[in-house]
Scaffold this motif. Structure first.
Motif, short mmCIF file in Angstrom:
data_model
loop_
_atom_site.label_atom_id
_atom_site.label_comp_id
_atom_site.label_asym_id
_atom_site.label_seq_id
_atom_site.Cartn_x
_atom_site.Cartn_y
_atom_site.Cartn_z
N CYS A 60 0.83 -1.22 0.00
CA CYS A 60 0.00 0.00 0.00
C CYS A 60 0.86 1.26 0.00
O CYS A 60 0.49 2.30 0.58
CB CYS A 60 -0.91 0.03 1.23
SG CYS A 60 -1.76 -1.52 1.60
N ARG A 78 4.18 6.81 2.62
CA ARG A 78 3.43 5.93 3.52
C ARG A 78 3.48 4.51 2.99
O ARG A 78 3.42 4.27 1.78
CB ARG A 78 1.96 6.36 3.62
CG ARG A 78 1.70 7.56 4.46
CD ARG A 78 0.26 8.03 4.34
NE ARG A 78 -0.70 6.99 4.70
CZ ARG A 78 -1.15 6.76 5.92
NH1 ARG A 78 -0.72 7.50 6.93
NH2 ARG A 78 -2.04 5.81 6.16
N VAL A 80 2.40 0.22 4.46
CA VAL A 80 1.70 -0.55 5.48
C VAL A 80 2.24 -1.98 5.53
O VAL A 80 2.39 -2.63 4.48
CB VAL A 80 0.18 -0.60 5.19
CG1 VAL A 80 -0.55 -1.39 6.27
CG2 VAL A 80 -0.40 0.80 5.07
N GLY A 85 -0.80 -4.74 10.43
CA GLY A 85 -1.68 -3.58 10.43
C GLY A 85 -0.98 -2.32 10.87
O GLY A 85 -1.59 -1.42 11.45
N VAL A 87 1.19 1.13 10.06
CA VAL A 87 1.50 2.15 9.05
C VAL A 87 2.87 2.75 9.33
O VAL A 87 3.21 3.07 10.47
CB VAL A 87 0.43 3.25 9.06
CG1 VAL A 87 0.82 4.37 8.08
CG2 VAL A 87 -0.93 2.69 8.70
N CYS A 179 -5.81 -2.36 1.13
CA CYS A 179 -5.19 -1.10 1.53
C CYS A 179 -6.22 -0.03 1.89
O CYS A 179 -5.85 0.97 2.52
CB CYS A 179 -4.32 -0.58 0.39
SG CYS A 179 -2.97 -1.68 -0.10
N TYR A 182 -6.39 1.98 5.12
CA TYR A 182 -5.21 2.77 5.45
C TYR A 182 -5.03 3.97 4.54
O TYR A 182 -4.12 4.77 4.74
CB TYR A 182 -3.96 1.89 5.35
CG TYR A 182 -4.03 0.65 6.20
CD1 TYR A 182 -3.71 0.69 7.55
CD2 TYR A 182 -4.42 -0.57 5.65
CE1 TYR A 182 -3.78 -0.45 8.34
CE2 TYR A 182 -4.48 -1.72 6.42
CZ TYR A 182 -4.18 -1.64 7.77
OH TYR A 182 -4.25 -2.78 8.55
N ARG A 183 -5.91 4.13 3.56
CA ARG A 183 -5.78 5.25 2.63
C ARG A 183 -6.16 6.55 3.32
O ARG A 183 -7.08 6.60 4.14
CB ARG A 183 -6.70 5.05 1.42
CG ARG A 183 -6.43 3.82 0.59
CD ARG A 183 -5.09 3.85 -0.10
NE ARG A 183 -5.01 2.82 -1.13
CZ ARG A 183 -3.86 2.33 -1.60
NH1 ARG A 183 -2.71 2.76 -1.12
NH2 ARG A 183 -3.87 1.40 -2.53
N GLU A 184 -5.49 7.63 2.93
CA GLU A 184 -5.78 8.95 3.49
C GLU A 184 -6.45 9.82 2.45
O GLU A 184 -6.09 9.82 1.28
CB GLU A 184 -4.49 9.63 3.94
CG GLU A 184 -3.97 9.16 5.27
CD GLU A 184 -2.91 10.10 5.80
OE1 GLU A 184 -2.18 10.69 4.98
OE2 GLU A 184 -2.79 10.23 7.02
#
Length: 207
Positions: A60, A78, A80, A85, A87, A179, A182-184
């Motif tokens: 990711c 970033r 992962v 789990g 980041v 992913c 965990y995406r922003e």
């Protein structure tokens, strides 16, 4: 570009006393010209990389670029570890090496130590790119979307092979739905316009 990998590269340059060479280009390659920083800014997804121990186990992976007040570029990487789990994020800064029309940067994630970031291939839409470090130990394929069409990905891999990179050692990080948690931000949906991009062509190739 991975922060831990760049730290490792810059540290190695410092130890060997050849820091100037660490912001150079791999022999026989040329950075993209013309280049537009404004078009390059934003989020990129790592499609493939030459792996190093500092980036092992990371999926990711994204790199996000934005302007700094001092004229440089803010870099946020970033990744992962999906098994744990966890980041991993690092913030750095980048500056042009030559001029703002050439896709060459020096990047730092700590102190005054820099390493090279060279854009060797970039399509006219700024939707996928081939990136190298100062030598052939560092290579990335980046995309504006988490997935690249197979034809486009293979064309970039072949281009890297033609330039002498060890493409048989490439690692392909997971960019699947695993992913998503965990995406922003909303950049994922904003980049769907690139979904049907074509293979790279020569109009913006640097070499």
């Amino acid at each position: 570009m991975s922060a831990p990998k760049w730290i490792h590269a810059a540290t190695a340059c410092l130890v060997t006393g050849v820091l100037g060479g660490c912001v150079g280009l791999p022999n026989g390659t040329t950075a993209v010209e013309p280049f537009s920083l404004n078009q390059y800014l934003g989020r990129w997804y790592e499609i493939a990389r030459l792996d190093h121990r500092f980036e092992k186990g990371l999926d990711c992976v994204t790199a996000s670029y934005s302007k700094r007040e001092d004229g440089g570029v803010r870099v946020v990487n970033r990744g992962v570890n999906l098994d744990k789990g966890k980041v991993s994020e690092a913030v750095g800064k980048a500056y042009f090496v030559k001029d703002d029309n050439t896709g060459r940067f020096k990047v730092s994630f700590f102190g005054p130590f820099y390493a090279g970031y060279n854009i060797l291939e970039l399509d006219d839409n700024y939707s996928h790119a081939l990136i190298a470090g100062p030598n052939r130990d560092y290579l990335w394929i980046l995309s504006r979307t988490p997935q690249l069409p197979a034809q486009t990905r293979q064309a970039l891999i072949q281009r890297a092979a033609d330039l002498g990179f060890p493409t048989d050692e490439l690692v392909f990080p997971d960019q699947s739905g695993a992913c998503d948690p965990y995406r922003e931000g909303s950049a994922d949906s904003a980049t769907t316009a690139y979904a049907n991009q074509s293979p790279p062509h020569s109009s913006r190739h640097g070499s």
